[in-house]
Design an enzyme around this catalytic site. Sequence first.
Site, PDB file in Angstrom:
ATOM      1  N   GLU A  53      -7.793 -11.303  95.136  1.00 25.26           N
ATOM      2  CA  GLU A  53      -7.973 -11.599  93.764  1.00 25.26           C
ATOM      3  C   GLU A  53      -7.032 -10.841  92.637  1.00 25.26           C
ATOM      4  O   GLU A  53      -7.611 -10.415  91.707  1.00 25.26           O
ATOM      5  CB  GLU A  53      -9.389 -11.805  93.327  1.00 25.26           C
ATOM      6  CG  GLU A  53     -10.135 -12.593  93.959  1.00 25.26           C
ATOM      7  CD  GLU A  53     -11.390 -12.779  93.304  1.00 25.26           C
ATOM      8  OE1 GLU A  53     -11.843 -12.594  92.247  1.00 25.26           O
ATOM      9  OE2 GLU A  53     -12.471 -13.455  93.940  1.00 25.26           O
ATOM     10  N   HIS A 326     -16.705  -6.495  92.720  1.00 22.90           N
ATOM     11  CA  HIS A 326     -17.110  -5.958  94.138  1.00 22.90           C
ATOM     12  C   HIS A 326     -16.590  -4.632  94.350  1.00 22.90           C
ATOM     13  O   HIS A 326     -15.770  -4.032  93.219  1.00 22.90           O
ATOM     14  CB  HIS A 326     -15.941  -6.355  95.046  1.00 22.90           C
ATOM     15  CG  HIS A 326     -16.333  -7.931  95.677  1.00 22.90           C
ATOM     16  ND1 HIS A 326     -16.449  -8.278  96.887  1.00 22.90           N
ATOM     17  CD2 HIS A 326     -16.433  -8.966  94.808  1.00 22.90           C
ATOM     18  CE1 HIS A 326     -16.793  -9.460  97.044  1.00 22.90           C
ATOM     19  NE2 HIS A 326     -16.667 -10.026  95.777  1.00 22.90           N
TER      20      HIS A 326
END
Length: 477
Positions: A53, A326
């Site tokens: 990402e 995350h």
Amino acid sequence: MPASSEAPTTLNVISYNCLGLKYISHYRRERLAEIGRKLALASPVPEVVGLQECWTQEDYQSIRRQTKHILPYGKYYYSGIFGGGLAILSKWPIEESSMVRYSLNGRPTAFFRGDWFVGKGVACARIRLGLRSEEVVEVFCTHLHAPYESEPNDSYLCHRTAQAWEIAKLMRGAAERGHLVLGLGDFNMVPLSFAHQLITGYASVRDAWRVMHPQSSIGSANDELERKRGRGIPTARYNLSENGATCDGVLNTWRLSKEQQKKQYKGENMIVDGTTQDPRAKRLDYIFIGGSDHPHLPSNNRWHVQDIKVGMTERHPSIGCSLSDHFSVEATLSRGENPAELAISTGPAGSGNPTFQHVDIDSLSISTYDIILSMIETYTLRERHQRHFRLSNFGISMVVAIGCFTAIWWSPRPFVAFLLMLLSTLGFGAGMLDGLIGGLFIGSELRALKEFEWEIQNAKAVAEEQRRGDQENVNKV
């Protein structure tokens, strides 16, 4: 910093999902700039980093500028319409690189999810550990399709299984070449799930976290399988140190309630104590290691897991938010000396210095192949119904459009003609879209399913033949 000419005895590896969605992620530039700074100051110094990402060149270049003194080599991988979001950074030169797109990769109709549009796949890099070294590591960085429903009701389960199979094939091939294998990424699966077992079984790789923490959780405390273990609800601190939870934990500000996030945006720092119960945290990010115990390699070229931890838990120094939704997973690998010691620890977490042993690459049970074949059959039937439905819509919309155009000739009022024209145009557009999806996309998906089915059937036949041969040898003895 120039790359060393000698092969290292330790290897520091990081995998991190950065939450770098352009136009969507809050404070994207500030957060990814801070991620670059954290990597540059990390201890131990990272030597191989896999990012997910990281969607924009701007953010990638920001990280590269800040880490170039320790990670002088890097590759940003291009894929899909908006890019795959994958990047690999390395202390040593990248000798070969490729981007392998998954054949089953979501659906274009789910544009609000975006998996199909970003062209998810595997970023592959071949790195020689030292200029004159014969030691090669093959790095595979990926981000599997997200689960949007709970298994087994997840409509994308077949996609994620196919993706797990494809990266497992790539890692297995690298292991058979005698190279050290690193599988990094956000795999969107919990430990010991079906996809997890498929990867570890077929690719002969080990989940580095479970090597060091074999009793760690197999999902969030709310998951049914984890509840059956009867371990209660862990604290946030325990989830980080023992369960390796990288996602959905209470310590991550992106998992706060909307009301709490609004306060966070206004500058009110939301502090969560490490003793707080953490029922939703789970591990989706992995470092897989394998291949380094190839029988033809000298014993001093074999690697084991020395240490592993969850990292990037700090918040942005000025904004106060977590650097991503995350946390990172960070491992230190050490070169093994004694092949006789290559055995997985079954003791309690943190005991000894566990390593991993070689596992037969055909260790998947026959029932595993049967489950996949059944999954393919079910999903194929679903897609055939979808194609029939969409192509039927295409045919009906064409008939309606022609009928409306014809009716305009006898229209008694201008506004009636306008309504007929509007209906015809909208119907024609919707029908064309359904026709393209049914005729092109679903047709392509069905052919990919046929390829996947053949591969599984073939692998099953090979496994059955090997087992028959093994049984015959046992009977002879």
